[in-house]
Design a protein around this motif. Structure first.
Motif, short mmCIF file in Angstrom:
data_model
loop_
_atom_site.label_atom_id
_atom_site.label_comp_id
_atom_site.label_asym_id
_atom_site.label_seq_id
_atom_site.Cartn_x
_atom_site.Cartn_y
_atom_site.Cartn_z
N TYR A 177 0.83 -1.21 0.00
CA TYR A 177 0.00 0.00 0.00
C TYR A 177 0.86 1.25 0.00
CZ TYR A 177 0.97 -0.08 5.03
OH TYR A 177 1.59 -0.10 6.26
N ASP A 178 0.22 2.36 -0.35
CA ASP A 178 0.84 3.68 -0.34
C ASP A 178 1.01 4.11 1.12
OD1 ASP A 178 1.43 6.42 -0.40
OD2 ASP A 178 0.08 6.81 -2.07
N LEU A 179 2.25 4.25 1.55
CA LEU A 179 2.54 4.57 2.95
C LEU A 179 2.03 5.95 3.36
CD1 LEU A 179 6.20 3.22 3.14
CD2 LEU A 179 4.11 2.10 3.95
N ASP A 180 1.84 6.85 2.41
CA ASP A 180 1.42 8.21 2.72
C ASP A 180 -0.09 8.41 2.65
OD1 ASP A 180 4.10 9.02 3.08
OD2 ASP A 180 4.32 9.31 0.91
N TYR A 181 -0.83 7.40 2.24
CA TYR A 181 -2.27 7.55 2.06
C TYR A 181 -3.00 7.37 3.39
CZ TYR A 181 -6.71 7.48 -0.39
OH TYR A 181 -7.96 7.79 -0.84
N ASN A 182 -4.00 8.21 3.63
CA ASN A 182 -4.82 8.12 4.85
C ASN A 182 -6.05 7.26 4.55
OD1 ASN A 182 -6.21 8.42 7.22
ND2 ASN A 182 -6.61 10.61 6.95
N PHE A 183 -6.07 6.05 5.04
CA PHE A 183 -7.17 5.12 4.79
C PHE A 183 -8.33 5.29 5.76
CE2 PHE A 183 -3.50 3.17 2.84
CZ PHE A 183 -3.99 2.60 1.69
N SER A 184 -8.15 6.02 6.84
CA SER A 184 -9.17 6.10 7.89
C SER A 184 -10.51 6.69 7.44
CB SER A 184 -8.63 6.83 9.11
OG SER A 184 -8.24 8.13 8.79
N PRO A 185 -10.58 7.67 6.53
CA PRO A 185 -11.91 8.19 6.19
C PRO A 185 -12.69 7.34 5.17
CG PRO A 185 -10.21 9.55 5.16
CD PRO A 185 -9.51 8.51 6.00
N LEU A 186 -12.13 6.25 4.68
CA LEU A 186 -12.79 5.45 3.65
C LEU A 186 -14.02 4.74 4.21
CD1 LEU A 186 -9.71 3.86 1.84
CD2 LEU A 186 -10.89 6.00 1.33
N LYS A 187 -15.17 4.98 3.58
CA LYS A 187 -16.43 4.37 4.02
C LYS A 187 -17.19 3.72 2.87
CE LYS A 187 -16.24 6.16 8.26
NZ LYS A 187 -14.95 5.74 8.75
N THR A 188 -17.06 4.27 1.65
CA THR A 188 -17.85 3.79 0.52
C THR A 188 -16.93 3.34 -0.62
OG1 THR A 188 -18.02 6.00 -0.43
CG2 THR A 188 -19.79 5.31 1.07
N PHE A 189 -17.41 2.38 -1.40
CA PHE A 189 -16.62 1.88 -2.52
C PHE A 189 -17.49 1.69 -3.75
CE2 PHE A 189 -18.39 -1.97 -0.78
CZ PHE A 189 -18.58 -2.83 -1.87
N SER A 190 -16.83 1.68 -4.88
CA SER A 190 -17.46 1.38 -6.16
C SER A 190 -16.53 0.43 -6.90
CB SER A 190 -17.67 2.66 -6.96
OG SER A 190 -18.27 2.36 -8.21
N GLN A 191 -17.10 -0.52 -7.61
CA GLN A 191 -16.27 -1.48 -8.35
C GLN A 191 -16.07 -1.02 -9.79
OE1 GLN A 191 -16.27 -5.68 -7.73
NE2 GLN A 191 -17.96 -5.51 -6.27
N VAL A 192 -14.89 -1.26 -10.29
CA VAL A 192 -14.55 -0.97 -11.67
C VAL A 192 -14.26 -2.32 -12.32
CG1 VAL A 192 -12.92 0.18 -13.22
CG2 VAL A 192 -13.52 1.23 -11.02
N GLU A 193 -15.04 -2.65 -13.34
CA GLU A 193 -14.81 -3.93 -14.01
C GLU A 193 -13.55 -3.87 -14.84
OE1 GLU A 193 -18.05 -5.97 -15.92
OE2 GLU A 193 -19.50 -4.85 -14.71
N PRO A 194 -12.75 -4.92 -14.79
CA PRO A 194 -11.54 -4.93 -15.61
C PRO A 194 -11.89 -5.10 -17.09
CG PRO A 194 -11.78 -7.01 -14.46
CD PRO A 194 -12.88 -6.12 -13.99
N ALA A 195 -10.88 -4.99 -17.93
CA ALA A 195 -11.09 -5.18 -19.37
C ALA A 195 -11.68 -6.57 -19.63
CB ALA A 195 -9.77 -5.02 -20.10
N GLN A 196 -12.05 -6.83 -20.83
CA GLN A 196 -12.68 -8.09 -21.19
C GLN A 196 -11.92 -9.29 -20.64
OE1 GLN A 196 -12.95 -7.87 -25.49
NE2 GLN A 196 -15.14 -7.54 -25.32
N THR A 197 -12.68 -10.34 -20.36
CA THR A 197 -12.10 -11.56 -19.85
C THR A 197 -12.60 -12.75 -20.65
OG1 THR A 197 -11.87 -12.99 -17.92
CG2 THR A 197 -13.91 -11.77 -18.10
N THR A 198 -11.80 -13.79 -20.70
CA THR A 198 -12.22 -15.01 -21.39
C THR A 198 -12.92 -15.96 -20.43
OG1 THR A 198 -10.06 -16.03 -20.95
CG2 THR A 198 -10.34 -14.87 -23.06
N ASP A 199 -13.03 -15.58 -19.15
CA ASP A 199 -13.68 -16.41 -18.15
C ASP A 199 -14.69 -15.58 -17.36
OD1 ASP A 199 -14.42 -18.17 -16.16
OD2 ASP A 199 -12.38 -18.60 -15.48
N PRO A 200 -15.86 -15.35 -17.95
CA PRO A 200 -16.86 -14.50 -17.28
C PRO A 200 -17.40 -15.12 -15.99
CG PRO A 200 -17.75 -15.39 -19.32
CD PRO A 200 -16.31 -15.77 -19.28
N LEU A 201 -17.38 -16.44 -15.85
CA LEU A 201 -17.86 -17.06 -14.60
C LEU A 201 -16.95 -16.68 -13.44
CD1 LEU A 201 -18.88 -20.64 -15.79
CD2 LEU A 201 -20.39 -18.78 -15.08
#
Length: 184
Positions: free
Chosen positions: A31-55
């Protein structure tokens, strides 16, 4: 049986257990040693590029959401505190040769002895297994910069329910390391 023989026997009988414990490794993260992780409460997912294994992709995505929600994070599509994406790959791994060496010691009455034996398994079916490696990345939504990365892998022979459970367990182990606990 005297103490030396008893100690030798315990050591010899412990070897198979120690070798099994050495086979599994914990997930890795950075992880980034200088990043402040404490205020993180919400997330959103980003789908990666196409995959040959959708399952596998769908299983990983569902497992990520479930693990983060279990940890108390809230999933939302817009204006999230952090973004999560993932990648995975499957490699062939030769199965174990089936060759083993056994060591033993014992006593009967006033006699004692030691023995060494070997065995060879004849493989039936495929001589390779599959290893799936999963990498999870957490990004800052403002800069799109990587702030945390975790990875782990598991071995499987077939897909289906067993692979789905292993995927879920592996993602949970990886995300148990997020957010990082900085040492004082």
């Amino acid at each position: 049986m005297n103490t030396l023989k008893r100690t030798l026997l315990i050591c010899l009988l412990s070897l198979p257990l120690l070798s099994l414990l050495g086979c599994s490794s914990p997930p890795k993260s950075d992880y980034d040693l200088d990043y402040n992780f404490s205020p993180l409460k919400t997330f959103s997912q980003v789908e990666p590029a196409q995959t040959t294994d959708p399952l596998s992709a769908a299983r990983i995505q569902q497992s990520i959401a479930a693990a983060l929600i279990t940890q108390g994070f809230i999933q939302q599509d817009e204006a999230a505190d952090f973004l999560v994406t993932y990648g995975f790959r499957v490699d062939d791994k030769p199965k174990d040769s089936g060759f083993s060496i056994g060591l033993g010691a014992g006593s009967w009455g006033s006699s004692s002895g030691a023995s060494i034996g070997t065995s060879v398994d004849v493989p039936v079916g495929s001589d390779t297994a599959k290893i799936q490696t999963i990498q999870i990345d957490v990004l800052d939504p403002q800069t799109q910069k990587l702030i945390w990365r975790g990875s782990d892998k598991f071995t499987f022979d077939d897909g289906g329910e067993e692979k789905a459970q292993e995927t879920n367990a592996t993602v949970s182990k990886i995300l148990a390391l997020f957010p990082p606990q900085k040492k004082p």
